[in-house]
Design a protein around this motif. Structure first.
Motif, PDB file in Angstrom:
ATOM      1  N   LEU A   1      33.435  36.701  77.927  1.00 59.43           N
ATOM      2  CA  LEU A   1      32.080  36.206  78.176  1.00 59.43           C
ATOM      3  C   LEU A   1      31.820  35.046  77.225  1.00 59.43           C
ATOM      4  CD1 LEU A   1      30.128  39.520  78.853  1.00 59.43           C
ATOM      5  CD2 LEU A   1      31.124  37.941  80.498  1.00 59.43           C
ATOM      6  N   GLN A   2      30.844  35.173  76.339  1.00 58.79           N
ATOM      7  CA  GLN A   2      30.513  34.063  75.452  1.00 58.79           C
ATOM      8  C   GLN A   2      31.235  34.124  74.107  1.00 58.79           C
ATOM      9  OE1 GLN A   2      28.644  31.573  76.777  1.00 58.79           O
ATOM     10  NE2 GLN A   2      28.865  32.882  78.589  1.00 58.79           N
ATOM     11  N   GLU A   3      32.106  35.123  73.927  1.00 58.83           N
ATOM     12  CA  GLU A   3      32.789  35.284  72.650  1.00 58.83           C
ATOM     13  C   GLU A   3      34.168  34.631  72.684  1.00 58.83           C
ATOM     14  OE1 GLU A   3      31.071  36.295  70.352  1.00 58.83           O
ATOM     15  OE2 GLU A   3      29.545  37.626  71.169  1.00 58.83           O
ATOM     16  N   THR A   4      34.550  34.046  71.558  1.00 54.62           N
ATOM     17  CA  THR A   4      35.861  33.431  71.403  1.00 54.62           C
ATOM     18  C   THR A   4      36.795  34.405  70.690  1.00 54.62           C
ATOM     19  OG1 THR A   4      34.944  31.189  71.287  1.00 54.62           O
ATOM     20  CG2 THR A   4      37.139  31.526  70.355  1.00 54.62           C
ATOM     21  N   VAL A   5      37.959  34.636  71.283  1.00 50.57           N
ATOM     22  CA  VAL A   5      38.969  35.515  70.688  1.00 50.57           C
ATOM     23  C   VAL A   5      40.224  34.687  70.448  1.00 50.57           C
ATOM     24  CG1 VAL A   5      40.335  37.609  70.937  1.00 50.57           C
ATOM     25  CG2 VAL A   5      38.031  37.499  71.932  1.00 50.57           C
ATOM     26  N   ILE A   6      40.704  34.705  69.214  1.00 46.09           N
ATOM     27  CA  ILE A   6      41.893  33.927  68.846  1.00 46.09           C
ATOM     28  C   ILE A   6      42.982  34.883  68.396  1.00 46.09           C
ATOM     29  CG2 ILE A   6      42.830  32.172  67.293  1.00 46.09           C
ATOM     30  CD1 ILE A   6      40.041  30.941  67.181  1.00 46.09           C
ATOM     31  N   VAL A   7      44.140  34.780  69.017  1.00 45.57           N
ATOM     32  CA  VAL A   7      45.288  35.624  68.694  1.00 45.57           C
ATOM     33  C   VAL A   7      46.222  34.820  67.798  1.00 45.57           C
ATOM     34  CG1 VAL A   7      47.138  37.044  69.625  1.00 45.57           C
ATOM     35  CG2 VAL A   7      45.051  36.678  70.965  1.00 45.57           C
ATOM     36  N   VAL A   8      46.631  35.415  66.678  1.00 42.72           N
ATOM     37  CA  VAL A   8      47.460  34.698  65.711  1.00 42.72           C
ATOM     38  C   VAL A   8      48.773  35.429  65.499  1.00 42.72           C
ATOM     39  CG1 VAL A   8      45.407  33.795  64.556  1.00 42.72           C
ATOM     40  CG2 VAL A   8      46.469  35.888  63.699  1.00 42.72           C
ATOM     41  N   SER A   9      49.789  34.693  65.049  1.00 42.67           N
ATOM     42  CA  SER A   9      51.097  35.277  64.752  1.00 42.67           C
ATOM     43  C   SER A   9      51.811  34.394  63.749  1.00 42.67           C
ATOM     44  CB  SER A   9      51.932  35.412  66.033  1.00 42.67           C
ATOM     45  OG  SER A   9      52.261  34.128  66.549  1.00 42.67           O
ATOM     46  N   GLY A  10      52.892  34.898  63.192  1.00 41.98           N
ATOM     47  CA  GLY A  10      53.671  34.120  62.232  1.00 41.98           C
ATOM     48  C   GLY A  10      53.289  34.433  60.796  1.00 41.98           C
ATOM     49  N   GLU A  11      54.143  34.030  59.869  1.00 41.27           N
ATOM     50  CA  GLU A  11      53.966  34.390  58.466  1.00 41.27           C
ATOM     51  C   GLU A  11      52.692  33.817  57.857  1.00 41.27           C
ATOM     52  OE1 GLU A  11      56.259  33.673  54.236  1.00 41.27           O
ATOM     53  OE2 GLU A  11      57.462  34.111  56.022  1.00 41.27           O
ATOM     54  N   SER A  12      52.430  32.535  58.060  1.00 43.05           N
ATOM     55  CA  SER A  12      51.239  31.940  57.450  1.00 43.05           C
ATOM     56  C   SER A  12      49.966  32.539  58.028  1.00 43.05           C
ATOM     57  CB  SER A  12      51.241  30.426  57.626  1.00 43.05           C
ATOM     58  OG  SER A  12      51.235  30.070  59.004  1.00 43.05           O
ATOM     59  N   ALA A  13      49.979  32.804  59.356  1.00 43.32           N
ATOM     60  CA  ALA A  13      48.818  33.429  59.988  1.00 43.32           C
ATOM     61  C   ALA A  13      48.623  34.839  59.461  1.00 43.32           C
ATOM     62  CB  ALA A  13      48.998  33.447  61.498  1.00 43.32           C
ATOM     63  N   ARG A  14      49.709  35.553  59.268  1.00 43.54           N
ATOM     64  CA  ARG A  14      49.633  36.918  58.755  1.00 43.54           C
ATOM     65  C   ARG A  14      49.030  36.928  57.343  1.00 43.54           C
ATOM     66  NH1 ARG A  14      54.384  38.051  60.065  1.00 43.54           N
ATOM     67  NH2 ARG A  14      55.510  37.753  58.122  1.00 43.54           N
ATOM     68  N   LYS A  15      49.461  35.992  56.507  1.00 45.97           N
ATOM     69  CA  LYS A  15      48.920  35.907  55.154  1.00 45.97           C
ATOM     70  C   LYS A  15      47.433  35.608  55.181  1.00 45.97           C
ATOM     71  CE  LYS A  15      51.433  33.363  52.360  1.00 45.97           C
ATOM     72  NZ  LYS A  15      52.306  32.252  51.937  1.00 45.97           N
ATOM     73  N   SER A  16      47.028  34.660  56.015  1.00 43.60           N
ATOM     74  CA  SER A  16      45.611  34.306  56.105  1.00 43.60           C
ATOM     75  C   SER A  16      44.784  35.461  56.664  1.00 43.60           C
ATOM     76  CB  SER A  16      45.422  33.064  56.989  1.00 43.60           C
ATOM     77  OG  SER A  16      46.062  31.941  56.435  1.00 43.60           O
ATOM     78  N   PHE A  17      45.323  36.123  57.665  1.00 42.88           N
ATOM     79  CA  PHE A  17      44.598  37.202  58.327  1.00 42.88           C
ATOM     80  C   PHE A  17      44.284  38.332  57.350  1.00 42.88           C
ATOM     81  CE2 PHE A  17      44.235  41.125  60.704  1.00 42.88           C
ATOM     82  CZ  PHE A  17      43.459  40.777  61.787  1.00 42.88           C
ATOM     83  N   PHE A  18      45.282  38.758  56.582  1.00 43.07           N
ATOM     84  CA  PHE A  18      45.087  39.912  55.711  1.00 43.07           C
ATOM     85  C   PHE A  18      44.438  39.549  54.375  1.00 43.07           C
ATOM     86  CE2 PHE A  18      48.491  41.691  58.448  1.00 43.07           C
ATOM     87  CZ  PHE A  18      47.827  42.840  58.845  1.00 43.07           C
ATOM     88  N   ALA A  19      44.471  38.273  53.997  1.00 43.49           N
ATOM     89  CA  ALA A  19      43.935  37.896  52.694  1.00 43.49           C
ATOM     90  C   ALA A  19      42.517  37.330  52.755  1.00 43.49           C
ATOM     91  CB  ALA A  19      44.865  36.869  52.030  1.00 43.49           C
ATOM     92  N   ASN A  20      42.081  36.872  53.918  1.00 44.46           N
ATOM     93  CA  ASN A  20      40.768  36.220  54.004  1.00 44.46           C
ATOM     94  C   ASN A  20      39.641  37.237  53.855  1.00 44.46           C
ATOM     95  OD1 ASN A  20      38.323  34.913  55.068  1.00 44.46           O
ATOM     96  ND2 ASN A  20      39.712  33.281  55.701  1.00 44.46           N
ATOM     97  N   LYS A  21      38.817  37.067  52.842  1.00 42.73           N
ATOM     98  CA  LYS A  21      37.752  38.035  52.569  1.00 42.73           C
ATOM     99  C   LYS A  21      36.616  37.969  53.583  1.00 42.73           C
ATOM    100  CE  LYS A  21      35.260  34.985  49.342  1.00 42.73           C
ATOM    101  NZ  LYS A  21      34.736  34.849  47.952  1.00 42.73           N
ATOM    102  N   HIS A  22      36.580  36.914  54.383  1.00 37.52           N
ATOM    103  CA  HIS A  22      35.514  36.768  55.379  1.00 37.52           C
ATOM    104  C   HIS A  22      35.898  37.338  56.745  1.00 37.52           C
ATOM    105  CE1 HIS A  22      33.158  34.398  52.607  1.00 37.52           C
ATOM    106  NE2 HIS A  22      34.129  33.504  52.475  1.00 37.52           N
ATOM    107  N   PHE A  23      37.159  37.749  56.899  1.00 31.33           N
ATOM    108  CA  PHE A  23      37.583  38.365  58.158  1.00 31.33           C
ATOM    109  C   PHE A  23      37.175  39.838  58.115  1.00 31.33           C
ATOM    110  CE2 PHE A  23      41.249  35.386  59.679  1.00 31.33           C
ATOM    111  CZ  PHE A  23      40.358  34.334  59.679  1.00 31.33           C
TER     112      PHE A  23
END
Length: 505
Positions: free
Chosen positions: A88-110
């Motif tokens: 609907l009106q929501e944006t969903v972004i799928v990420v993969s790879g080492e740099s994405a994994r680091k950002s995903f698990f380390a970002n305090k705003h996620f």
């Protein structure tokens, strides 16, 4: 605590005519199509992840039913390590790879809570009203997390060992001296019983009828999660009403058990008593039990079912038996003639946690290969750049654990069960218990439960994997990552043929 008329609405639907139910279902489908088709936003914005081709609602429904295939197809079709689609009106972004994994698990705003609540279709008991109940709910969730830590203190965990083993004995006795069963039914049922024991109260755990009723209601919640309930949670469609009805029934069972305890005035050594002694408000107690029962049973039940399955004819089976027999030799008098469950209960918590390296490696590998988790977050902070692509504020972010756990570059022959594997040495190369700022808060209890169940099974029975004809399987079944709850293999593809050992359970 429920929306006015919720129970009446649910009951009215469930007992309505087929014509009314079909009409409501058609209305749900019409709204989904009307709002979904053509909702894709412009994917040509500089720095934005590429859009999944044809990402209207009809095209993304596999996200809810066959997620593993959907995400893999997305990476294949786009040829990118990041892609996006709209709900609907929501944006969903799928990420993969080492740099994405680091950002995903380390970002305090996620934020985990916001991501899971929307993308999984979780039903909240308390309506979230900005500026009214949102802060209150956050405080209650934090309090529930604090209490979960208390449940896993040494004294409380030590006190759970004997009751858990007694539950194992009682349930396993119902399997008979020999026979064949589906581990994804029987082992899961056992873990549900143990979860009720560990995270609620004796009033429930000692009542097989109420435990079975709870399991059936939680199964209704699972089967009721559909694209409609996730995308349009405010619409009283058939599945949503069934989910709300089941939630209300679970709520009633838990409240009734709490009332029984308070009326009796008898203090018991269980989790409910700990919550009452802490003077927690009623909604924290109910929320703790209601939410953690399903979370614990799903995750640990899946792992236990696969752990027992993989050990069916694996060479590690003898190593585990030797490891547990060594614990018995170290901590149980040789002159004691108690049952297996009583003997195992004499082994102290410290030994279960620090003297079982074989069991630890088996649990680790089982989580890697048979826990089909897709982590979900929402970016509540500023825009973030990952691999040169912008993750805008407010977007939902998804990371499939298969990106690391089934990556042949990190884990060669990834579908092969190999407890001797070492964890990949790249950042977040293993996330079986979570990663970064988000870890499984109940992992200490889960590890203990898995070790106790495996020990009872391996020493209490001789068993092997067979097919539906009863013929021995040469290889274990492959986990189905499209089954996001149990990772269950194809129905009827494997069973456990068991025969009770000479030891008394």
């Amino acid at each position: 605590m429920y929306t006015v008329g919720l129970q009446s609405a649910a009951d009215a639907f469930l007992f309505s005519s087929l014509k009314v139910q079909v009409t409501l279902a058609s209305l749900v489908l019409f709204i989904l199509l009307f709002f979904g088709l053509g909702s894709q936003k412009d994917g040509a914005v500089d720095g934005a992840p590429v859009f999944l081709p044809g990402s209207h609602l009809l095209a993304i429904t596999p996200f809810f039913r066959r997620r593993f295939e959907f995400l893999n197809d997305g990476f294949r079709k786009t040829g990118q390590s990041l892609f996006q689609f709209n709900m609907l009106q929501e944006t969903v972004i799928v990420v993969s790879g080492e740099s994405a994994r680091k950002s995903f698990f380390a970002n305090k705003h996620f934020d985990l809570t916001e991501g899971f609540k929307v993308l999984s279709g979780a039903v909240s008991i308390i309506p979230v009203l900005k500026g009214v109940t949102s802060n209150l709910q956050t405080k209650r969730v934090a309090q529930i997390h604090k209490r979960l830590s208390s449940v896993q203190r040494n004294e409380h965990l030590s006190g759970l060992i004997a009751p858990i083993l007694e539950d194992c004995r009682r349930v396993m006795e119902t399997w008979g001296p020999s026979g064949t069963f589906d581990p994804f039914e029987k082992i899961y049922e056992l873990l549900f019983q143990i979860t009720v024991r560990s995270l609620s109260c004796e009033e429930l755990a000692d009542d097989p009828v109420r435990v079975a009723r709870l399991k059936k209601l939680y199964d209704t919640l699972d089967s009721g999660t559909t694209p409609a309930t996730v995308l349009l949670p405010w619409l009283p469609g058939p599945s949503m009403l069934k989910k709300l009805w089941a939630t209300k029934k679970i709520y009633d069972i838990i409240v009734r058990a709490i009332d029984e305890r308070e009326r009796s005035g008898i203090s018991k050594p269980d989790t409910l008593q700990m919550l009452l002694d802490e003077k927690d408000e009623r909604m924290v107690i109910v929320g703790f039990i209601l939410g953690l029962l399903v979370a614990g049973a799903r995750a640990t039940g899946t792992t236990a079912s696969w752990l027992i399955t993989y050990l069916g004819d694996h060479e590690s089976k003898d190593e585990v038996i030797a490891e547990v027999e060594q614990l018995l030799a170290n901590y149980v008098s040789p002159n004691v003639s108690h049952s297996l469950s009583q003997q195992l209960s004499s082994i102290p918590l410290q030994a279960w946690e620090s003297e079982t390296p074989v069991l630890d490696s088996l649990i680790r590998e089982t989580l890697r290969i048979a826990q089909p988790h897709t982590a979900m977050r929402r970016n509540l902070g500023p825009d973030v750049t990952i691999d040169g692509k912008t993750i805008p504020s407010g977007a939902y972010v998804v990371y499939p654990f298969s990106d690391v756990h089934l990556n042949p570059d990190l884990y060669p022959d990834p579908w092969r069960f190999d407890p001797s594997r070492q964890e990949a040495t790249v950042p977040f190369g293993y996330v079986g218990w979570g990663g970064g700022k988000t870890h499984c808060l109940g992992q200490r209890l889960a590890r203990l439960e898995l070790k106790l169940v495996a020990s009872m099974m391996l020493l209490g029975f001789r068993y092997s994997l067979v097919d539906k004809k009863g013929e021995q399987l040469n290889t274990p079944p492959q986990p189905n990552w499209n089954d996001i709850l149990l990772c269950r293999p194809e129905q009827g593809s494997s069973y456990l043929k068991h025969e009770k050992s000479v030891l008394s359970l």
